[in-house]
Design a protein around this motif. Structure first.
Motif, short mmCIF file in Angstrom:
data_model
loop_
_atom_site.label_atom_id
_atom_site.label_comp_id
_atom_site.label_asym_id
_atom_site.label_seq_id
_atom_site.Cartn_x
_atom_site.Cartn_y
_atom_site.Cartn_z
N ALA A 1 33.66 42.24 38.88
CA ALA A 1 32.36 42.59 39.49
C ALA A 1 31.28 41.64 39.01
CB ALA A 1 32.00 44.03 39.17
N ALA A 2 31.29 41.33 37.73
CA ALA A 2 30.26 40.45 37.17
C ALA A 2 30.34 39.05 37.77
CB ALA A 2 30.41 40.38 35.65
N TRP A 3 31.55 38.60 38.11
CA TRP A 3 31.71 37.28 38.69
C TRP A 3 30.84 37.12 39.93
CZ3 TRP A 3 32.80 34.25 42.77
CH2 TRP A 3 33.22 32.96 42.53
N PHE A 4 30.73 38.17 40.74
CA PHE A 4 29.98 38.10 41.99
C PHE A 4 28.48 38.35 41.78
CE2 PHE A 4 34.25 38.91 43.53
CZ PHE A 4 34.36 37.95 44.51
N PHE A 5 28.12 38.96 40.67
CA PHE A 5 26.71 39.31 40.47
C PHE A 5 25.98 38.47 39.44
CE2 PHE A 5 28.73 43.27 41.96
CZ PHE A 5 28.09 43.35 43.18
N ASN B 1 41.73 34.86 37.82
CA ASN B 1 41.70 34.42 36.44
C ASN B 1 40.58 35.13 35.66
OD1 ASN B 1 42.73 32.97 34.28
ND2 ASN B 1 41.33 31.24 34.60
N LEU B 2 40.56 36.46 35.86
CA LEU B 2 39.55 37.29 35.20
C LEU B 2 40.26 38.39 34.42
CD1 LEU B 2 37.07 37.59 38.20
CD2 LEU B 2 36.68 36.29 36.10
N PRO B 3 39.67 38.84 33.30
CA PRO B 3 40.37 39.81 32.45
C PRO B 3 40.41 41.24 33.00
CG PRO B 3 38.24 39.27 31.49
CD PRO B 3 38.43 38.36 32.68
N GLY B 4 39.51 41.60 33.90
CA GLY B 4 39.54 42.99 34.38
C GLY B 4 38.44 43.29 35.38
N ARG B 5 38.30 44.57 35.62
CA ARG B 5 37.39 45.07 36.65
C ARG B 5 35.94 44.66 36.43
NH1 ARG B 5 37.89 50.80 39.14
NH2 ARG B 5 36.30 50.60 40.72
N HIS B 6 35.45 44.80 35.20
CA HIS B 6 34.04 44.47 34.92
C HIS B 6 33.77 42.98 35.09
CE1 HIS B 6 33.27 48.55 33.72
NE2 HIS B 6 34.27 48.51 32.85
N ALA B 7 34.69 42.17 34.63
CA ALA B 7 34.54 40.72 34.79
C ALA B 7 34.61 40.34 36.27
CB ALA B 7 35.63 39.99 34.00
#
Length: 166
Positions: free
Chosen positions: A157-161, A149-155
């Motif tokens: 990666a950001a979810w984990f960091f 349920n994330l919009p893309g690649r950056h989101a």
């Protein structure tokens, strides 16, 4: 100057002092002139002071080296402890990521792709590493983002960091 050279110089100067003292004793027993005795006594004193100075230098150098060796050992120990802590943190974080992938119900292929996405590889690089077509990687990435349920690649990666960003 190396320690062994200093010790050689100290030994050499000690021999000179021994000869000078012997010569001074001989001069005293033969009633040599007072000026000559003063010069020889002065030379013995100067040589003795040089020997004392050199011995102090050796002691200072050895103390400094011992301190540096202790500091190096402490630094190595601290570095080893930090490496162990980092390995443990890496292991725990990998487990957190793996649990999240399970929670999102990612397939084995999606998990492989997800790890490579987190490592920052491009779709083309992931395709090369995994031996599949780039189109398949793009499809798997889209499925990963949808399941998370994330919009893309950056989101993704950001979810984990984001928890590390305080």
């Amino acid at each position: 100057m190396k320690s062994s050279k200093i010790w050689f110089l100290i030994a050499f100067l000690t021999v000179i002092i021994a000869f000078d003292i012997s010569d001074l004793y001989t001069d005293v027993t033969l009633h040599a002139e007072v000026d000559h005795l003063y010069v020889e006594a002065f030379m013995i004193l100067v040589t003795a002071l040089v020997i004392i100075y050199l011995i102090l230098q050796v002691v200072r150098q050895r103390t400094a080296v011992a301190g540096l060796e202790k500091e190096l050992q402490e630094s190595k120990q601290l570095l080893q402890e930090q490496k162990s802590q980092m390995q443990e943190a890496r292991k725990e974080y990998s487990e957190v990521i793996r649990k999240q992938f399970d929670e999102w119900s990612l397939t084995g292929s999606e998990i492989d792709t997800a790890y490579l996405l987190l490592k920052g590889l491009s779709f083309n690089e992931i395709a090369e590493v995994r031996g599949i077509k780039e189109k398949s990687v793009r499809q798997q990435a889209s499925q990963i983002y949808q399941k998370a349920n994330l919009p893309g690649r950056h989101a993704f990666a950001a979810w984990f960091f984001e928890d590390f960003m305080g």
